[in-house]
Design an enzyme around this catalytic site. Sequence first.
Site, PDB file in Angstrom:
ATOM      1  N   CYS A 185      35.060  35.101  33.381  1.00 39.24           N
ATOM      2  CA  CYS A 185      34.458  36.492  33.615  1.00 39.24           C
ATOM      3  C   CYS A 185      35.461  37.253  33.503  1.00 39.24           C
ATOM      4  CB  CYS A 185      33.501  35.916  34.767  1.00 39.24           C
ATOM      5  SG  CYS A 185      32.409  34.969  34.993  1.00 39.24           S
ATOM      6  N   GLU A 194      40.625  28.419  47.220  1.00 41.22           N
ATOM      7  CA  GLU A 194      40.351  29.242  48.591  1.00 41.22           C
ATOM      8  C   GLU A 194      39.127  29.707  49.176  1.00 41.22           C
ATOM      9  OE1 GLU A 194      44.030  31.835  47.415  1.00 41.22           O
ATOM     10  OE2 GLU A 194      42.222  32.758  47.073  1.00 41.22           O
ATOM     11  N   CYS A 244      36.248  40.221  45.890  1.00 38.17           N
ATOM     12  CA  CYS A 244      35.821  39.727  45.736  1.00 38.17           C
ATOM     13  C   CYS A 244      36.326  39.457  44.211  1.00 38.17           C
ATOM     14  CB  CYS A 244      34.441  40.547  45.077  1.00 38.17           C
ATOM     15  SG  CYS A 244      33.150  39.883  44.340  1.00 38.17           S
ATOM     16  N   CYS A 291      37.572  27.207  37.385  1.00 38.83           N
ATOM     17  CA  CYS A 291      36.295  27.687  36.855  1.00 38.83           C
ATOM     18  C   CYS A 291      36.334  27.470  35.117  1.00 38.83           C
ATOM     19  CB  CYS A 291      36.390  29.060  37.674  1.00 38.83           C
ATOM     20  SG  CYS A 291      34.536  29.424  36.754  1.00 38.83           S
ATOM     21  N   CYS A 350      32.811  33.077  52.749  1.00 33.15           N
ATOM     22  CA  CYS A 350      32.639  33.407  51.315  1.00 33.15           C
ATOM     23  C   CYS A 350      33.799  31.622  50.548  1.00 33.15           C
ATOM     24  CB  CYS A 350      33.434  34.398  50.534  1.00 33.15           C
ATOM     25  SG  CYS A 350      33.595  34.227  48.769  1.00 33.15           S
ATOM     26  N   CYS A 379      37.174  38.540  36.762  1.00 31.93           N
ATOM     27  CA  CYS A 379      38.094  37.969  37.533  1.00 31.93           C
ATOM     28  C   CYS A 379      38.816  37.121  37.650  1.00 31.93           C
ATOM     29  CB  CYS A 379      36.092  36.734  38.273  1.00 31.93           C
ATOM     30  SG  CYS A 379      36.810  35.111  39.514  1.00 31.93           S
TER      31      CYS A 379
END
Length: 415
Positions: free
Chosen positions: A146, A122, A388, A142, A135, A149
């Site tokens: 985290c 994305e 975010c 990933c 962004c 996230c």
Amino acid sequence: MTATHLMHSPGHIDPLPLPRQITPREDGRVDLIGLPRQRIAELFAEAGLDAKAAKLRAKQVFHWLYHRGVTDFKAMTDIAKTMHPWLAERFVIGRPEIVEAQQSTDGTRKWLLRTADGHDFEMVFIPDADRGTLCISSQVGCTLNCRFCRTGTMQLVRNLTPGEIVGQVMLARDALGEWPKGRMDGLDDAEDEGGYSADGRLLTNIVMMGMGEPLYNFDNVRDALRMMMDGDGLALSKRRITLSTSGVVPMMARAGEEIGVNLAVSLHAVSKKVRDEIVPLNRKYGIEELLEACSAYPGASNARRITFEYVMLKGRNDSDEDARELVRLIKRYKLPAKVNLIPFNPWPGAPYECSDEDRVRRFSKVIFEAGISAPVRTPRGRDIDAACGQLKTSAEKKSRAELERLWAEKQQALG
Ligand code: SF4
């Protein structure tokens, strides 16, 4: 959604990233986007042009790619028409495929993109009155986890190539209509020059804060960012580009030396216990080590401050005491710093809630009163899951119970 076959990541703290290999194009053609001009000249020479012609053609093609944004060799009007089929047989001008484009009520735009070998990621564009920030992602999925996230609930699929990283900026310029439309023969230089500056553009800033940890894809991210900064490439100023890391300490100095863009650090907590939970990489590279690496980051100064990202999680990291400790740490390491306070953006199955507005304001005030800038970021694009920490392709949707079970397994694996 494509059948994205997720591979298992080998661990959860500083794992050796074992991304999938990139599947070459079936038609055997080479994508020119993301290749340095020198490499394009070599490819042209390997395909049969003599050295002088290869160099000249590479220069012309490079200009068309990055200054004009053309996606068809036929549009390259200063290259002989007879050359067009020769180029098209051997090369392509790639863009990630757009699978879905969404627009938030606040103007934020999110694109679900697909690589040529079928993996989804994305990209988000956030327009403001005085700037427009893109962004972009560095990886599909990933390796890190985290906990606030959503991308962290995906596993790593593969690293994005320099072309796929630069391609996001190219695609955004396509979508925003930001390529200069003038001629190549110098007859309209005035428009031409105006087209290359940030003034008047919608897209002015780039942040590497999308999916993935950029410093785990260092070489590709470095090559892509250099291409974005190259005066013959996209010609963006390094002051308008920010790389965000969760704290891959051993790569930070190299990032400063070899890339030199602004640094943002996902800090999110000031004690070992809480940061270990929110950003598990903290178990490998602790807060002190991370802040030392920040104080040594090449190029950081009061004019180019390091940004500390701090997501506001109700009852976890949002007390006055936390704010005071944050100030103490920044002062102790003499960091030219600013703090971005990010109200937590919820997603299905998330284990946290956002701090109350009053609490966020109070937290910000404590930091401001110590002389450190700590603006509260307005959440953008929440209605399209573009805010975010919300990015995640729907390749892998998990229930809250599944997420909790995975988390427990990870904790066990960490001992
Ligand atoms: S915050 Fe960044 S590094 Fe952490 S899990 Fe999300 S995408 Fe990965």
